[in-house]
Design an enzyme around this catalytic site. Structure first.
Site, short mmCIF file in Angstrom:
data_model
loop_
_atom_site.label_atom_id
_atom_site.label_comp_id
_atom_site.label_asym_id
_atom_site.label_seq_id
_atom_site.Cartn_x
_atom_site.Cartn_y
_atom_site.Cartn_z
N CYS A 263 0.80 -1.23 0.00
CA CYS A 263 0.00 0.00 0.00
C CYS A 263 0.83 1.28 0.00
O CYS A 263 0.53 2.22 -0.75
CB CYS A 263 -0.98 -0.01 1.17
SG CYS A 263 -0.22 0.05 2.82
N HIS A 321 -3.04 1.31 6.72
CA HIS A 321 -3.20 1.31 5.26
C HIS A 321 -2.92 2.74 4.79
O HIS A 321 -3.22 3.71 5.49
CB HIS A 321 -4.61 0.87 4.87
CG HIS A 321 -4.83 0.83 3.39
ND1 HIS A 321 -3.99 0.15 2.52
CD2 HIS A 321 -5.78 1.40 2.60
CE1 HIS A 321 -4.42 0.29 1.28
NE2 HIS A 321 -5.50 1.05 1.29
N ASP A 344 -7.29 5.64 -4.01
CA ASP A 344 -6.53 4.50 -3.49
C ASP A 344 -6.19 3.58 -4.65
O ASP A 344 -7.08 3.04 -5.31
CB ASP A 344 -7.37 3.76 -2.44
CG ASP A 344 -6.54 2.75 -1.65
OD1 ASP A 344 -5.40 2.46 -2.07
OD2 ASP A 344 -7.04 2.26 -0.62
#
Length: 686
Positions: A263, A321, A344
């Site tokens: 991530c 995250h 994202d």
């Protein structure tokens, strides 16, 4: 008879134009400009201007430029063109003419072709002048991305434990790579003409880029994700030290996904791309981040009757995250939802058949408006899902024993502008945990999700009532570590149970550590009871994963009652053993005009006062890096290897030297992102 008027030379005035457009730091050969702003050029001609001569400029972009799609504009001097382009003649000298050209604030971004259309009498001719690149403009008050834009120039890095990832955007060839990324997207392949036309909208561009940073859609995306422990043949995500090297590797390997990313790597690369294109962007870290796979706004965790975690649900939660926030106006939703938007690029769930996420308005997330575009429901659960705990009995019966409404979405953070400080932005995403407003918004979001087509599997997800219907047990529990857990050593912790009622209660406790399958059972009659648990190194060394985490759970059941069971959890992250470093006391001499840079532990005692038996290695650290690039330095010894050799306490000299040559005179930060033996903040340069 008149000789045709023909331009013989063009001056783009790169220094003045790029300075005015805040692109002077871009190492790009073509003129790089920002939309909604004037730029100047000077044209020299083969003869003086005469009566009957008329000039018009033509801008074109994309595979099939057209005025209908605003990808082509023809505009005369001092006249507004079809696309809002204008050109004005300025003061000129003999043999040359100065022009001020302005693009509209909503112009398509990308590489333009500029031509001059010349009319002399009844004859019309066209002369190609050159190419220029147009970017979004955060300094233009009429534009979609207007922000007093410190988020374009910030030299950023992300710290993951003791490692750093640097995101940069001004290096040579990075802009070309970012523009190629748009052309390679599935959106462009499906309809290249419409795709270029839509590139004036930051909402559209951001969504395209979020799909292209990952390579999960067979779309030549930049990075392939991997969350297992086997990185033997490719790069471990923790070893990347910057986004530029990833983008260059992607291009050099003919746009094949680079292996591997996680991530923070996905987010760092997307930050580089979006900033390079002119969209204000920052990174966001969400601690205790939820991944709700079925859209029921909760994370459902299942355990057997002994407290062992069961792999039943696709739901999960991450220690942290990382995603991106971008700043622009949401005219599709209304001004109330403008500002920071979540994007994202980590491939988690598909959105409209593609691994992409966002842009989701941060304001919409906070207010529970999960029906608004794009992917607002998914991001809402990442920061505000309830965490349900279920016991699965041998007959298959499931019982919900507890719902934690405050566990998910902690310390949501970003980096401060101009410093390395952390800025807490949790209040941007949700109302205070435990407040009436927060529960009200959660119920609103749940009602919108249930009453919409956002999820087809909502009814399949177990949801026996809200958190208020699950009775909290009268016994509370918490794990506490006796000492910091260090890899290679035994782990000692205590389970503290507290009776919140006035009666003594017999409690059965099943303790388990998921990575080592250690299960213990204890009984206690408590008002307050401390139960000690020891996990030896021999028990966890062979099953420990790369992230060095152990999940410890305690299933507590009050005996002889029908009271709900209680689960106590703690995730233990093992620390790397401390390595003490002894460095030479003097700098080596300069060589060929290049001055080495020596790093020393900040605040360390004098070299002579360090005990020899505590020194595991000597290191002479010198860093080599180019402008805005982190030094990549790796220790030349391994603690584990030395322990295996049996000489972990014997000093041994190891050297790694190189040089650093700054290309632009200014203040710099020098870091050793891959020297993970001491925290980064404990280093300083001299």
């Amino acid at each position: 008879y008149f000789t045709d008027l023909t331009p013989t030379q063009i001056s783009w005035h790169p220094k003045a134009n790029t300075s005015a457009h805040h692109t002077n730091r871009c190492a790009h050969t073509e003129l790089t400009l920002r939309r909604g702003q004037v730029f100047t050029i000077t044209l020299s001609f083969n003869r003086p201007w005469q009566t009957g001569d008329n000039l018009a400029f033509v801008t074109e972009i994309g595979p099939a430029p057209s005025e209908a799609h605003h990808t082509k504009a023809i505009f005369n001097l001092s006249e507004a063109g079809a696309g809002g382009w204008t050109a004005v003649q300025g003061p000129s000298e003999s043999g040359s003419m100065n022009f001020s050209i302005s693009s509209p604030a909503n112009a398509v971004i990308g590489r333009y072709k500029l031509s001059l259309q010349i009319t002399s009498g009844n004859k019309v001719s066209s002369k190609f002048l050159g190419h220029f690149v147009l970017l979004f403009n955060p300094w233009c008050s009429e534009g979609f991305v207007y922000l007093q834009s410190q988020y374009i120039f910030v030299f950023g890095f992300l710290r993951k434990r003791k490692l750093c990832l640097f995101w940069l955007q001004f290096q040579d060839d990075i802009l070309n790579i970012c523009l190629a990324m748009l052309d390679l997207s599935l959106y462009s392949r499906q309809d290249p003409v419409t795709d270029v036309f839509r590139r004036g909208d930051p909402k559209y561009v951001g969504r395209v880029i979020s799909s292209m940073i990952n390579g999960n859609d067979n779309d030549n995306g930049v990075l392939e994700g991997s969350w297992n422990d086997n990185f033997s043949e490719h790069e471990n995500p923790s070893r990347w030290n910057g986004s530029v090297v990833i983008l260059r590797k992607w291009r050099q390997e003919n746009y094949k996904p680079v292996q591997y990313g996680q991530c923070w790597v996905f987010a760092g690369v997307m930050c580089t791309v979006l900033r390079c294109l002119g969209i204000p962007t920052r990174l966001i870290s969400n601690f205790n981040s939820a991944h709700d796979s079925d859209g029921n706004l909760s994370i459902d965790k299942y355990y057997d009757s002994a407290g062992k975690s069961l792999n039943i649900s696709r739901d999960s939660s991450w220690d942290y995250h990382v995603w991106n926030e971008v700043w622009f106006i949401r005219r599709d939703l209304g001004t109330a939802y403008s500002g920071w938007q979540v994007l994202d690029s980590t491939p988690q769930e598909q959105s409209k058949g593609i691994f992409q996420c966002g842009p989701a308005s941060v304001r919409a997330i906070k207010e529970g408006d999960v029906d608004l575009d794009y992917d607002t429901l998914f991001v809402f659960t990442e920061v505000n899902a309830d965490c349900n705990q279920w016991i699965v009995y041998k007959d298959g019966t499931r019982k919900k024993v507890y719902c934690d409404t405050e566990r998910i979405g902690k310390a949501i953070s970003t980096k401060a502008v101009g410093s390395n400080s952390r800025v807490d932005v949790t209040n941007n995403y949700k109302y205070p945990e435990g407040s009436h407003k927060e529960r009200e918004v959660y119920k609103k979001a749940f009602a919108k999700a249930r009453g919409s087509n956002l999820t087809e599997r909502l009814s399949e997800a177990p949801n026996e009532g809200s958190s208020e219907t699950v009775r909290k047990p009268e016994v509370s529990g918490v794990f506490k570590l006796v000492e910091p857990p260090v890899f290679g050593k035994d782990i000692n912790l205590i389970l503290i149970l507290t009776n919140q009622s006035s009666e003594y209660k017999p409690v059965k406790v099943n303790l388990s550590a998921s990575t080592i399958l250690l299960i213990l059972s204890k009984h206690a009659c408590i008002s307050e009871k401390q139960i000690q648990l020891k996990i030896s190194y021999a028990q966890y060394e062979k099953s420990l994963t790369d992230d060095k985490k152990i999940l410890v759970t305690a299933l507590c059941e009050v005996m002889h009652t029908h009271e709900a069971k209680m689960l106590v959890e703690k995730t233990i992250t093992l620390e790397t053993p401390t390595i003490f470093i002894k460095v030479k006391s003097c700098l080596p001499a300069a060589h060929n005009g290049k001055q080495p840079v020596l790093f020393i532990p900040s605040g360390a005692p004098g070299i002579g006062s360090l005990s020899e038996d505590r020194i595991l290695g000597w290191l002479d650290l010198c860093a080599r890096c180019t402008e805005n690039q982190a030094a990549k330095i790796r220790p030349s010894f391994s603690t584990k290897e030395r322990q295996e050799r049996g000489d972990a306490h014997q000093p041994e000299a190891k050297f790694h030297s190189s040089t650093y040559s700054p290309s632009i005179p200014r203040r710099r930060n020098m870091l050793c992102p891959h020297l993970n033996c001491l925290p980064l903040h404990s280093w300083e340069s001299v």
